[in-house]
Scaffold this motif. Sequence first.
Motif, PDB file in Angstrom:
ATOM      1  N   ALA A 390       0.807  -1.419   0.226  1.00 24.71           N
ATOM      2  CA  ALA A 390       0.063   0.182  -0.149  1.00 24.71           C
ATOM      3  C   ALA A 390       0.910   1.273  -0.048  1.00 24.71           C
ATOM      4  CB  ALA A 390      -1.036   0.139   1.182  1.00 24.71           C
ATOM      5  N   ALA A 391       1.929   1.208   0.850  1.00 20.17           N
ATOM      6  CA  ALA A 391       2.907   2.428   0.605  1.00 20.17           C
ATOM      7  C   ALA A 391       3.494   2.632  -0.680  1.00 20.17           C
ATOM      8  CB  ALA A 391       3.909   2.164   1.852  1.00 20.17           C
ATOM      9  N   ALA A 392       3.863   1.597  -1.178  1.00 17.93           N
ATOM     10  CA  ALA A 392       4.492   1.681  -2.655  1.00 17.93           C
ATOM     11  C   ALA A 392       3.579   2.466  -3.557  1.00 17.93           C
ATOM     12  CB  ALA A 392       4.819   0.274  -3.142  1.00 17.93           C
ATOM     13  N   ILE A 393       2.103   1.990  -3.540  1.00 15.20           N
ATOM     14  CA  ILE A 393       1.132   2.757  -4.602  1.00 15.20           C
ATOM     15  C   ILE A 393       0.313   3.848  -4.193  1.00 15.20           C
ATOM     16  CG2 ILE A 393       1.252   0.694  -5.747  1.00 15.20           C
ATOM     17  CD1 ILE A 393      -1.366  -0.242  -4.389  1.00 15.20           C
ATOM     18  N   GLY A 394       0.611   4.127  -2.565  1.00 18.01           N
ATOM     19  CA  GLY A 394      -0.444   5.234  -2.302  1.00 18.01           C
ATOM     20  C   GLY A 394      -1.763   4.777  -1.825  1.00 18.01           C
ATOM     21  N   ALA A 395      -1.942   3.461  -1.200  1.00 18.06           N
ATOM     22  CA  ALA A 395      -3.418   2.705  -1.228  1.00 18.06           C
ATOM     23  C   ALA A 395      -3.659   2.639   0.229  1.00 18.06           C
ATOM     24  CB  ALA A 395      -3.453   1.262  -1.771  1.00 18.06           C
ATOM     25  N   GLU A 396      -4.650   2.202   0.552  1.00 22.95           N
ATOM     26  CA  GLU A 396      -5.015   2.192   2.079  1.00 22.95           C
ATOM     27  C   GLU A 396      -5.048   0.486   2.494  1.00 22.95           C
ATOM     28  OE1 GLU A 396      -8.775   3.607   2.894  1.00 22.95           O
ATOM     29  OE2 GLU A 396      -8.333   5.689   2.222  1.00 22.95           O
ATOM     30  N   VAL A 397      -4.870   0.024   3.706  1.00 22.73           N
ATOM     31  CA  VAL A 397      -4.683  -1.154   3.961  1.00 22.73           C
ATOM     32  C   VAL A 397      -5.978  -1.649   4.890  1.00 22.73           C
ATOM     33  CG1 VAL A 397      -3.626  -3.027   5.282  1.00 22.73           C
ATOM     34  CG2 VAL A 397      -2.561  -1.213   3.911  1.00 22.73           C
ATOM     35  N   ASP A 398      -6.548  -2.825   4.494  1.00 19.80           N
ATOM     36  CA  ASP A 398      -7.955  -3.368   5.339  1.00 19.80           C
ATOM     37  C   ASP A 398      -7.772  -4.866   5.628  1.00 19.80           C
ATOM     38  OD1 ASP A 398     -10.349  -3.240   6.201  1.00 19.80           O
ATOM     39  OD2 ASP A 398     -11.308  -3.613   4.143  1.00 19.80           O
ATOM     40  N   LEU A 399      -7.585  -4.850   7.137  1.00 21.69           N
ATOM     41  CA  LEU A 399      -7.431  -6.147   7.557  1.00 21.69           C
ATOM     42  C   LEU A 399      -8.789  -6.666   7.812  1.00 21.69           C
ATOM     43  CD1 LEU A 399      -4.956  -5.698  10.314  1.00 21.69           C
ATOM     44  CD2 LEU A 399      -4.512  -5.832   8.119  1.00 21.69           C
ATOM     45  N   ALA A 400      -8.687  -8.299   7.584  1.00 22.11           N
ATOM     46  CA  ALA A 400      -9.901  -9.008   7.710  1.00 22.11           C
ATOM     47  C   ALA A 400     -10.511  -8.865   9.048  1.00 22.11           C
ATOM     48  CB  ALA A 400      -9.666 -10.436   7.568  1.00 22.11           C
ATOM     49  N   PRO A 401     -12.104  -8.519   9.240  1.00 27.16           N
ATOM     50  CA  PRO A 401     -12.714  -8.285  10.470  1.00 27.16           C
ATOM     51  C   PRO A 401     -12.299  -9.702  11.457  1.00 27.16           C
ATOM     52  CG  PRO A 401     -14.019  -7.880   8.630  1.00 27.16           C
ATOM     53  CD  PRO A 401     -12.749  -8.515   8.046  1.00 27.16           C
ATOM     54  N   PHE A 402     -11.927  -9.042  12.701  1.00 26.80           N
ATOM     55  CA  PHE A 402     -11.966 -10.211  13.862  1.00 26.80           C
ATOM     56  C   PHE A 402     -10.799 -11.035  13.480  1.00 26.80           C
ATOM     57  CE2 PHE A 402     -16.125  -8.539  13.909  1.00 26.80           C
ATOM     58  CZ  PHE A 402     -16.253  -7.896  14.983  1.00 26.80           C
ATOM     59  N   ALA A 403     -10.006 -10.882  12.561  1.00 28.28           N
ATOM     60  CA  ALA A 403      -8.806 -12.092  12.279  1.00 28.28           C
ATOM     61  C   ALA A 403      -7.849 -11.756  13.466  1.00 28.28           C
ATOM     62  CB  ALA A 403      -8.110 -11.859  10.819  1.00 28.28           C
ATOM     63  N   SER A 404      -6.868 -12.944  13.306  1.00 25.99           N
ATOM     64  CA  SER A 404      -5.735 -12.729  14.329  1.00 25.99           C
ATOM     65  C   SER A 404      -4.458 -12.988  13.443  1.00 25.99           C
ATOM     66  CB  SER A 404      -5.874 -13.797  15.319  1.00 25.99           C
ATOM     67  OG  SER A 404      -4.577 -13.580  16.159  1.00 25.99           O
ATOM     68  N   TYR A 405      -3.628 -11.908  13.386  1.00 26.28           N
ATOM     69  CA  TYR A 405      -2.432 -12.175  12.608  1.00 26.28           C
ATOM     70  C   TYR A 405      -0.866 -12.281  13.471  1.00 26.28           C
ATOM     71  CZ  TYR A 405      -5.187  -9.988   8.886  1.00 26.28           C
ATOM     72  OH  TYR A 405      -6.240 -10.047   7.967  1.00 26.28           O
ATOM     73  N   PRO A 406      -0.547 -13.281  13.673  1.00 27.82           N
ATOM     74  CA  PRO A 406       0.629 -13.608  14.227  1.00 27.82           C
ATOM     75  C   PRO A 406       1.943 -12.747  13.790  1.00 27.82           C
ATOM     76  CG  PRO A 406       0.389 -15.551  13.023  1.00 27.82           C
ATOM     77  CD  PRO A 406      -0.911 -14.595  12.672  1.00 27.82           C
ATOM     78  N   ILE A 407       2.551 -11.759  14.701  1.00 29.78           N
ATOM     79  CA  ILE A 407       3.606 -10.988  13.866  1.00 29.78           C
ATOM     80  C   ILE A 407       4.884 -11.090  15.218  1.00 29.78           C
ATOM     81  CG2 ILE A 407       2.264  -9.514  12.705  1.00 29.78           C
ATOM     82  CD1 ILE A 407       2.400  -7.562  15.066  1.00 29.78           C
ATOM     83  N   ALA A 408       6.090 -10.910  14.515  1.00 29.36           N
ATOM     84  CA  ALA A 408       7.418 -10.628  15.412  1.00 29.36           C
ATOM     85  C   ALA A 408       7.469  -9.034  15.552  1.00 29.36           C
ATOM     86  CB  ALA A 408       8.479 -11.140  14.713  1.00 29.36           C
ATOM     87  N   GLN A 409       7.651  -8.412  14.354  1.00 28.21           N
ATOM     88  CA  GLN A 409       7.704  -6.966  14.301  1.00 28.21           C
ATOM     89  C   GLN A 409       6.718  -6.560  13.069  1.00 28.21           C
ATOM     90  OE1 GLN A 409      12.448  -7.179  14.887  1.00 28.21           O
ATOM     91  NE2 GLN A 409      11.535  -5.032  15.463  1.00 28.21           N
ATOM     92  N   LEU A 410       6.261  -5.511  13.323  1.00 28.93           N
ATOM     93  CA  LEU A 410       5.188  -5.013  12.333  1.00 28.93           C
ATOM     94  C   LEU A 410       5.619  -3.199  12.066  1.00 28.93           C
ATOM     95  CD1 LEU A 410       2.674  -5.458  10.371  1.00 28.93           C
ATOM     96  CD2 LEU A 410       1.503  -4.409  12.147  1.00 28.93           C
ATOM     97  N   VAL A 411       5.915  -2.799  10.894  1.00 25.37           N
ATOM     98  CA  VAL A 411       6.247  -1.631  10.435  1.00 25.37           C
ATOM     99  C   VAL A 411       5.196  -0.976   9.685  1.00 25.37           C
ATOM    100  CG1 VAL A 411       7.856   0.061   9.170  1.00 25.37           C
ATOM    101  CG2 VAL A 411       8.741  -1.851  10.611  1.00 25.37           C
ATOM    102  N   ILE A 412       4.518   0.131  10.197  1.00 18.80           N
ATOM    103  CA  ILE A 412       3.228   0.737   9.402  1.00 18.80           C
ATOM    104  C   ILE A 412       3.913   1.946   8.823  1.00 18.80           C
ATOM    105  CG2 ILE A 412       0.869   1.783   9.903  1.00 18.80           C
ATOM    106  CD1 ILE A 412       0.499  -0.147  12.297  1.00 18.80           C
ATOM    107  N   PRO A 413       4.170   1.753   7.567  1.00 17.87           N
ATOM    108  CA  PRO A 413       5.085   2.939   6.704  1.00 17.87           C
ATOM    109  C   PRO A 413       4.186   4.353   7.040  1.00 17.87           C
ATOM    110  CG  PRO A 413       4.633   1.124   5.495  1.00 17.87           C
ATOM    111  CD  PRO A 413       3.682   0.810   6.604  1.00 17.87           C
ATOM    112  N   SER A 414       4.972   5.404   6.716  1.00 22.88           N
ATOM    113  CA  SER A 414       4.289   6.767   7.015  1.00 22.88           C
ATOM    114  C   SER A 414       2.965   6.980   5.822  1.00 22.88           C
ATOM    115  CB  SER A 414       5.205   7.814   6.882  1.00 22.88           C
ATOM    116  OG  SER A 414       6.300   7.581   7.808  1.00 22.88           O
ATOM    117  N   ASN A 415       2.058   7.799   6.521  1.00 24.24           N
ATOM    118  CA  ASN A 415       1.026   8.396   5.968  1.00 24.24           C
ATOM    119  C   ASN A 415       0.028   7.274   5.471  1.00 24.24           C
ATOM    120  OD1 ASN A 415       1.834  10.992   5.939  1.00 24.24           O
ATOM    121  ND2 ASN A 415       3.474  10.446   4.250  1.00 24.24           N
TER     122      ASN A 415
END
Length: 959
Positions: A390-415
């Motif tokens: 999304a950051a590469a193309i200037g789009a928004e991000v939409d996660l699946a409702p009530f889903a669970s995403y396992p992560i170690a580290q997550l970077v949310i890019p600017s804007n």
Amino acid sequence: MGIAHIAPGPGGDDGVSLRAKLDAVVDAANLVPSKADASALTAESLERSRRIAEEAAARVSGLTAEAAARTLALQQEATARSQALAGEATSRQAALLALPLPVPIKHRPGDAPLDFGRSLAGGEGALVEPLPADMLRDDENGRVVRLTGDDVIAPRHLYPLEPGRRYLATFAFQRRVNSPDPDGDAVRCAVAWFGQGKGRLSLPPQTIVQDMLALTTGAGRQVVRAVISRAAAVNVDIVAPLGARYCRPYIQTYGTLAASDVEVISWADITDVTSYAPDVSALEDRIAAQEGLDLGARLTAIEAATSAPNTYRFASLGGLVAGSVPISADEIEVLGYSAAGDRGHHRRRRVSVANAATIADAEGVLWEIAERVVRPEMVGGTPQAALYAAAAIGAEVDLAPFASYPIAQLVIPSNIVLRTNRAVLATDGTTTGSQIAIDVGDGVRFDGLLVTTPGTETAENIMRLGTGVEGGQIRIFSDAQRARGGITTTGDGVKIDLVRTRKIDRPLHLLNTSIVAQTTGSRIGFLDVEDYVRAFRADFCSFAVGGILARGRSPNASKTPGHNGVLIQGCADWSIGDSVFEDSGEHAFRIGGSPHLGAQTKNFVVGDITARRCGGCAFKINPGLLVGVGVTEVAENGLVGNVFAVDCGNGISEGNTELLRITHARKVHIASAIATVDTYAISAQNALRINDSREVWIGRLGGTAISAGLVSINGTSDVDGITSFGGDVRDLHIANLFGATFGASAIGIETTFAVGDVYIHCEGVTGFTTNLARWISGTVAGPFKITGTVGGSVSPTFQDAPVSEAVTLDIEWNNTRTIGRAAGARVGTAAMEVLAPAFSAASQAATGLFINGAAGTAGEGNAGAGVEFSRLGSSRRGAAIVPIQGSADEKEVGLGFFVGDTNTTANEVLLLALRLLHTGRMLLRSDLPTYANNAAAVGAGLMAGAVYSTSTGELRVVV
């Protein structure tokens, strides 16, 4: 018509064969003039058929035997050839280094992998292992070598450095997979140096041509060049070290997750190169002619007219990777990530530059996501991949409702605009040190972040918010008590509606490390925490928090070293709404010292504070930064609502457990502060303990079961003699001091500094065992006045009050009132005691009870305001002492003594009985009774001592 001869057979014949025999029969038949005899013809035909069948059967048998022989021979030949080829491949692989490659591809590691390795060691090239085949990739630039994480690629053989020659080193590469930390994942282009024996030089071992920092997939193909020689010269970029006789150009990558494709590592001798500019005018003319045809617009018009779509569909993303797209299609549609309908449906467009939102088909063509919203299911199922895309193309991000995403580290890019739809970001609890599990870039917008953690990470914080981040909610829940922080931010423009944490020691910290400028604009709607050490802390920033609810003391919280529910340090222009703190380690709310000289706590508003079972004070101000010789920083210009505390401290009598504790403060106004008990026997040590403060105004102050006293002015409070020093207490106003204390004195003064302009009004103060107030030490520097009512059985005296007209009392107790100077006052010994300085006739202002008659009119014989007395058992006037002007001069004033009119009962008329003139003479009533002698006066009822007149005007006294 005659019968023709039989054609030659496939194997050939010699005239004796079957063909010759048949031909002879044919010739004989042709000699017969006529074939009218049908029986003869039939017999001939049958004979021929028999002979042909016998010959066919013989031929089939021969062919079958021949086929079997040939099959066996072919199998034997194939086996022999396979063995020969395997041997040849082995020998060719061993000798392949000596096999000359075409010159145009020897500088391309992907096309010449046996010429390149992953080592910078010295020695012969044969000692370096060639590149493995699994590192090769095909992309739009041809065959390349993929480097992932920390790796290096270089030619196996060393390049000689001949004197007087110039060489051009060229490096070409491209980032293919981004890293969560681009700043730390550089790509280095460099040259390693080797001596005459091909051993690696130590000083220096290499020279860096260029380090590419913060490289991302959006940067595209990178080309780095440098001219190298053994001697300095014009246009020479790098001069080899003195001992260098060989070199090896190389590319080195860093990091763990980043991947880069290496296309070119070239080394060319350019000493004798000359420039050549070919004539391209003809080519330019042809290009101009082609452009003049406007083929693109014409093709678009044709497609529109024929309604021919340029879209190609794939059932899954895997189908796109494995498939190819017709050249006419400029857009594709993917019906699902792994299958149609799995939230992976999206469109992609053909592009020429790779980025985090592109994927290549089987022919290497790049296809970029063409949607305004990116879902993880479009790019592999992970939020991180979706965020980068999304950051590469200037789009928004939409996660699946009530889903669970396992992560170690997550970077949310600017804007980025992120909609989590109540999805859970489940961290694995593995971050350490300065690592951040959820790193939110500048300007990010989100609906909510729900984060869970096992609580096993040892990193300082779980989440970091960049500048200008705005969001609905942040919720961080830990399975086990986490001994460190939750959210950290510089406090610059961050706006979050709700922050809620569970089992996080330090949920929220607005930390500005700058010593130049304060960060501004952060707004937190509400902070809700459970099991905490410090709910909220702010350093050198302007902010607003709508309110705080902090419950449950963390097992890591304690009074020492001082774990406060709220800690504010060096912040100007801030506010915190109504707040509730339960079980804080030490103080519920503390304004502490500033981080540096450029910071000061000032201009603040705090709503109502409720503190239950706080380990220290309910509200405390004690900045501790040294700003001058013997001078400590102050907190200034603050408004605080109502402070209500239940069970301050640990239920025992000890210091630093006050309802209010204020040191180094200026212009702080508090609506009220009340302490009470629930399960403890003591509600607080003092209602107020104050030092080094100016203009502290409190509306209502007090409570029940307060241990040491209600008000303590103490010059040693919060003083260490190093960075914190005591000071004067001036302009202290307490509009309503109430409640009970177990202490010897309700009000105590013990300081080496000045005290003045102190006004305390009591309403039912009780419980003290010895004195209402005690002055142990301190310099009087202005009025010190205690007024109001006091209860209890102990006389409200002011022990050791300074002998000063500035220290006064106006106290009602036990149906008595004491007014005047505190020193020497005998409180409670008279219905009214006015304790004033001795009267003096010398020129001075009034000092005692003074009745002002300025409202009267000056004139001889006129009376002014006086002291009037009622009749006994009645509220009617009975007598008076009144000033009377004795002449036309207003300064000549005497006294008139008035008594009740014995001739009336229903009115309050008074008669002037005696008058003292301003001259000192006395005037009696003109209507004195007249009697001839003493006996007549006694007989008329005059009492002994009464004055009467004789008929001649002689005045006599009855005896």
